[in-house]
Design an enzyme around this catalytic site. Structure first.
Site, PDB file in Angstrom:
ATOM      1  N   GLY A  53     141.445 -48.785   1.651  1.00 34.29           N
ATOM      2  CA  GLY A  53     142.871 -48.588   1.493  1.00 34.29           C
ATOM      3  C   GLY A  53     143.512 -47.971   2.719  1.00 34.29           C
ATOM      4  N   GLY A  55     146.275 -45.444   4.583  1.00 32.44           N
ATOM      5  CA  GLY A  55     146.518 -44.036   4.336  1.00 32.44           C
ATOM      6  C   GLY A  55     145.461 -43.137   4.935  1.00 32.44           C
ATOM      7  CG  HIS A  56     141.833 -43.320   4.043  1.00 39.33           C
ATOM      8  ND1 HIS A  56     142.069 -42.158   3.346  1.00 39.33           N
ATOM      9  CD2 HIS A  56     141.518 -44.263   3.103  1.00 39.33           C
ATOM     10  CE1 HIS A  56     141.900 -42.377   2.048  1.00 39.33           C
ATOM     11  NE2 HIS A  56     141.571 -43.647   1.879  1.00 39.33           N
ATOM     12  CG  HIS A 215     141.097 -42.025  -2.285  1.00 36.70           C
ATOM     13  ND1 HIS A 215     139.721 -42.058  -2.229  1.00 36.70           N
ATOM     14  CD2 HIS A 215     141.534 -43.150  -1.661  1.00 36.70           C
ATOM     15  CE1 HIS A 215     139.339 -43.162  -1.602  1.00 36.70           C
ATOM     16  NE2 HIS A 215     140.413 -43.830  -1.242  1.00 36.70           N
TER      17      HIS A 215
END
Length: 328
Positions: A53, A55-56, A215
């Site tokens: 995903g 966002g990292h 997360h």
């Protein structure tokens, strides 16, 4: 929620366009922006693919380039890429030597990468990264989570792939690096996923989440805020207890920010962790400090320790040219 966005549903697409423009000498976007690919592929080399995903950042797209990954598949924020994305990347970077998938141990990632491997035309092997010592299981994973140690696996295996090692050899190396790497993190604040618009969790001004996941998933426990030395001591002790470094071996120390912690604090944590390790007779000969495996704007950090031997140290030192890591 204050973020530099136009619309939540456009964040990934528009960010990928900017990333590809800024690093056009290193990467190119695949069709329909399904993956980020190394601009110039090396014929006969095993292809290395990872993803997860968004966002990292800079994980994983920031590690595409010479000496690391050949492709990265970005999903929506904190959401696994789809099997068709991954399968397309496998086909796009396969030059005949097969592909190795480097997968963080989260259920969605594991399932989708496995499905993609079944769809692929060439020979494909998979290695799971599960370096997080905080918890054995979470709602996101079966067994330990894959976190910042993923960077170490990608770097060492990437260097070995450049040397022309076979798929089988790289798979064995990736497993060996993962087995000698451990991580644990702490959060001082939550992060806010744009589509949600509210913080993932809530921490009081005097609280921290010890052992948090990337997360924002819970860690070992929520506790009162402590000094940097005390935080470093708990993280390091948990890692060393699990890793059990062998006498006389040097280590690599990665102090990784989650996106909202300034470098002055990260280097302070490097100092604290190094003192604790050396007090235990553990030598640190390689360092990496910065925001590399982030959780949007979360404040906090993780510590990763990899036990080195001469081969691991040489592969770490080998040249790399990516958007996020670059040395000669």
């Amino acid at each position: 929620m204050k973020k530099l966005i136009n619309a939540p549903e456009k964040v990934l697409s528009e960010s990928l366009d900017g990333f590809a423009a800024a690093h056009a000498d290193i990467v190119t976007l695949g069709a329909e922006k399904k993956f980020v690919r190394r601009k110039t592929l090396k014929p006969g080399k095993v292809g290395l693919i990872s993803g997860g995903g968004a966002g990292h950042e800079p994980l994983h797209a920031g590690f595409v380039g010479a000496g690391m990954l050949d492709a990265a598949c970005p999903g929506q924020i904190f959401t696994s890429p789809t099997p068709d994305q991954i399968a397309a990347a496998i086909d796009a970077i396969d030059t005949g030597a097969g592909s190795l998938l480097i997968v963080k141990n989260y259920e969605g990632d594991v399932m989708n990468f496995e499905m993609a491997a079944e769809l692929a035309n060439g020979k494909v092997l998979t290695v799971l990264v599960d370096d997080d010592v905080a918890v054995e299981k979470s709602t996101y994973s079966t067994g330990r989570r894959g976190v910042a140690g993923t960077l170490v696996v990608e770097k060492l295996v990437g260097a070995a792939a450049e040397e022309g090692r076979t798929l089988k050899e790289l798979h064995a190396l990736a497993q060996a690096v993962n087995s000698r790497t451990r991580s644990m993190g702490v959060a001082l604040t939550s992060c806010t996923v744009p589509a949600a618009g509210t913080p993932t969790f809530t921490l009081g001004d005097d609280e921290m989440e010890m052992g948090v996941g990337i997360h924002g998933e819970p860690g070992r426990r929520r506790v009162k805020l402590e000094s940097a030395d005390a935080i470093a001591a708990e993280l390091v002790e948990s890692i060393v207890h699990d890793l059990e470094p062998r006498n006389g071996r040097d280590c690599l120390l990665l102090v990784n920010g989650f996106g909202g912690t300034p470098l002055v604090e990260l280097y302070l944590m490097v100092n604290a962790a190094t003192r604790i390790l050396r007090g235990r007779g553990i030598s640190v000969s390689r360092f990496l400090t910065g925001n590399y495996v982030t959780s949007l704007e979360m404040a906090g950090c993780s510590i990763t320790l990899t036990e080195l031997d001469s081969e691991f140290a040489r592969l770490w030192d080998a040249p790399v040219h990516t958007a996020a890591l670059n040395w000669r």
